[in-house]
Design an enzyme around this catalytic site. Structure first.
Site, PDB file in Angstrom:
ATOM      1  CG  HIS A 130      29.518   3.780  24.462  1.00 35.52           C
ATOM      2  ND1 HIS A 130      29.745   3.913  23.351  1.00 35.52           N
ATOM      3  CD2 HIS A 130      29.441   2.506  24.833  1.00 35.52           C
ATOM      4  CE1 HIS A 130      29.411   2.771  22.585  1.00 35.52           C
ATOM      5  NE2 HIS A 130      29.314   1.741  23.224  1.00 35.52           N
ATOM      6  CG  ASP A 207      25.568   7.795  26.466  1.00 38.84           C
ATOM      7  OD1 ASP A 207      24.668   6.805  26.629  1.00 38.84           O
ATOM      8  OD2 ASP A 207      26.728   7.017  26.097  1.00 38.84           O
ATOM      9  CD  GLN A 210      24.060   0.204  29.012  1.00 37.90           C
ATOM     10  OE1 GLN A 210      23.386  -0.694  29.396  1.00 37.90           O
ATOM     11  NE2 GLN A 210      24.815  -0.403  27.815  1.00 37.90           N
ATOM     12  CE  LYS A 233      23.142   0.146  24.201  1.00 43.21           C
ATOM     13  NZ  LYS A 233      23.999  -0.958  24.043  1.00 43.21           N
ATOM     14  CB  CYS A 373      32.383   0.719  22.900  1.00 40.50           C
ATOM     15  SG  CYS A 373      31.708  -0.192  21.327  1.00 40.50           S
TER      16      CYS A 373
HETATM   17  N1  C6P Z   1      27.076  -0.061  24.442  1.00 35.61           N
HETATM   18  C1  C6P Z   1      27.536  -2.339  25.233  1.00 35.61           C
HETATM   19  O1  C6P Z   1      27.527  -3.538  25.002  1.00 35.61           O
HETATM   20  P1  C6P Z   1      24.169   2.113  20.320  1.00 35.61           P
HETATM   21  O2  C6P Z   1      25.215   1.122  19.864  1.00 35.61           O
HETATM   22  O3  C6P Z   1      24.260   3.433  19.360  1.00 35.61           O
HETATM   23  O4  C6P Z   1      22.869   1.575  20.462  1.00 35.61           O
HETATM   24  O5  C6P Z   1      24.593   2.458  21.664  1.00 35.61           O
HETATM   25  C2  C6P Z   1      25.711   3.157  22.028  1.00 35.61           C
HETATM   26  C3  C6P Z   1      26.256   3.474  23.423  1.00 35.61           C
HETATM   27  C4  C6P Z   1      26.355   4.487  23.758  1.00 35.61           C
HETATM   28  N2  C6P Z   1      26.370   4.750  25.327  1.00 35.61           N
HETATM   29  C5  C6P Z   1      26.667   3.617  26.313  1.00 35.61           C
HETATM   30  C6  C6P Z   1      26.890   3.969  27.631  1.00 35.61           C
HETATM   31  C7  C6P Z   1      26.454   2.282  25.683  1.00 35.61           C
HETATM   32  O6  C6P Z   1      26.458   1.463  26.405  1.00 35.61           O
HETATM   33  C8  C6P Z   1      26.205   2.280  24.161  1.00 35.61           C
HETATM   34  C9  C6P Z   1      26.191   0.765  23.692  1.00 35.61           C
HETATM   35  C10 C6P Z   1      26.923  -1.598  24.204  1.00 35.61           C
HETATM   36  O7  C6P Z   1      27.933  -1.950  26.127  1.00 35.61           O
HETATM   37  C11 C6P Z   1      27.447  -1.934  22.814  1.00 35.61           C
HETATM   38  S1  C6P Z   1      28.988  -1.328  22.610  1.00 35.61           S
END
Ligand code: C6P
Length: 415
Positions: A130, A207, A210, A233, A373
């Site tokens: 990401h 990371d 997910q 999430k 992203c």
């Molecule tokens: N992905 C998606 O729709 P934040 O925005 O900081 O809470 O999470 C960032 C992030 C980092 N790593 C992974 C694997 C992610 O999936 C995400 C967030 C969302 O897929 C928003 S782009």
């Protein structure tokens, strides 16, 4: 426990805690399939937030009055609860509350990377990172003269582990890898990658944005040096993320943000730092969000993380089967039958994902469309964007059927 011994989720009962799922748009009941972006929040977490503001609200670690003491205890204990949720035996000292996964990535990149990396050092990422990880390490490498290397993704959406073993070497200082890809759904072998990284005295940053919401994650079993995830999430509120770090590494790291609350002694000339984790939580922290995240951990554990993992994989497999039926849909990521996180990204023939998403919106089916992203990954796959359906504890096979019907409407429209 084998996946077959696990009781299925009582989705009907779960849905009762989510009034938002009863909303209707244009006479159609909402089908919310954008959970990889943000999950919905159950009543008990909303109630925790309301209760906090009605009965406990005060700043923490400052006041000697009763309210402040109560808020401080609840906030500190929230760190312990999150530590327990991910198997961090060091408790609160290993858990830093941030704004989101992105801030957790930046915290380590700035506080550790900026000080430790230099020319000749390498940061190994994957092609499915990401932007939160990819852009952050890319920019820190530019500032420090270190180099980013990328483990290739195979055609079946898995990591090329031979390539991983080739890339991770004695010059590697950090391996930063996504546990479950938010675009492909691939579950990466993070424990194996941790072993490879540690064989070369490198750290591994996982990371977990997910993975932590959707499967049991034990940081010590993986042997992660760092792990990041977001409250929004995993049935928690927005505005809170978590950085787990091994205590001895966090102790050695410089602070990321300076200011109140993170200091021990301040003079006009210099300052010393507070103990962990407060050294990394400058200013008024995310008090209510932290307490609500702890409630979300209780909620998820009450359902059972093994059962959630099974539910998500089942819905994803069912969706793949249904979507592949007509033969005009390309599914990204591992083929049917291979375990994945609860999401499926796809493209319908030459229909742009944005067009598809707005047609599905006419049927009150909420999905995400775009690059999620992961622009470099989409470039590699040769598609500008993809549509993505992602599931959580309250989703049903009937909702997947509604997604498939709505796609059929789009098919007719573009025929
Ligand atoms: N992905 C998606 O729709 P934040 O925005 O900081 O809470 O999470 C960032 C992030 C980092 N790593 C992974 C694997 C992610 O999936 C995400 C967030 C969302 O897929 C928003 S782009």
């Amino acid at each position: 426990m084998g996946q077959t011994d696990i009781e299925p989720l009582d989705v009907e009962a779960i849905r009762e805690e989510y009034p938002i799922l009863q909303r209707e748009f244009g006479g159609e009941q909402l089908v919310y399939l954008d959970n990889a972006a943000t999950t919905q929040t159950p009543d008990r977490v909303v109630d925790t937030i309301a209760h906090y503001y009605r009965h406990t609200n005060a700043n923490v670690h400052r006041g000697l009055h009763q309210l402040s003491q109560e808020a401080s205890i609840a906030y500190e204990e929230a760190h312990d609860r999150v530590a327990e949720f991910i198997g961090a035996s060091g408790g609160r000292e290993e858990i830093v509350f941030t704004k989101n996964t992105t801030e957790s990535e930046n915290l380590v990149a700035y506080a550790w990377g900026l000080n430790e990396l230099g020319p000749g050092d390498e940061v190994v990422l994957t092609e499915m990172e990401h932007h939160a990880s990819l852009v952050t390490w890319q920019q820190i490498c530019k500032k420090t003269g270190a180099t980013c290397r990328y483990i290739e993704v195979e055609e079946d959406g898995t990591l090329d582990m031979d390539h991983a073993r080739e890339l991770i070497g004695d010059d590697t200082a950090m391996v930063s890898v996504v546990h479950v890809s938010n675009t492909l759904g691939t579950v990466n072998p993070v424990s194996e990658l941790a072993d490879i990284a540690h064989d070369h005295d490198a750290y591994i940053f996982v990371d977990g944005a997910q993975s932590v919401p959707n499967r049991p994650v034990d940081v010590e079993a993986i042997d992660a040096d760092f792990l990041a995830f977001s409250g929004h999430k995993m049935a928690g509120p927005t505005g809170i993320g978590v950085l787990y770090g091994k205590k001895h590494i966090l102790e050695e790291m410089e602070p990321y943000l300076y200011g109140g609350m993170m200091i021990n002694k301040v003079t006009f000339e210099d300052s010393t730092w507070h103990e962990l984790p407060w050294k990394f939580e400058a200013g008024t922290p995310v008090i209510c969000q932290g307490i609500a995240l702890a409630e979300a951990c209780d909620y998820l554990d009450d359902i059972g993380m093994d059962a959630i993992r099974r539910h998500e994989n089942e819905l994803a497999q069912y969706a793949i089967e249904q979507l592949e039926g007509e033969g005009d849909i390309d599914i990204l990521g591992p083929p049917a039958g291979v375990e994945r996180g609860g999401l499926v990204s796809f493209n319908l023939n030459s229909v742009h994902a944005h067009d598809l998403s707005s047609i599905l919106n006419d049927s009150a089916v909420a999905i995400r469309a775009g690059d999620h992203c992961t622009q470099p990954l989409h470039d590699k796959l040769g598609v500008p964007a993809s549509a993505r359906a992602s599931f959580y504890v309250y989703n049903t096979k009937e909702e997947v059927d509604k997604l498939v019907e709505a796609i059929d409407d789009a098919r007719q429209l573009f025929a």
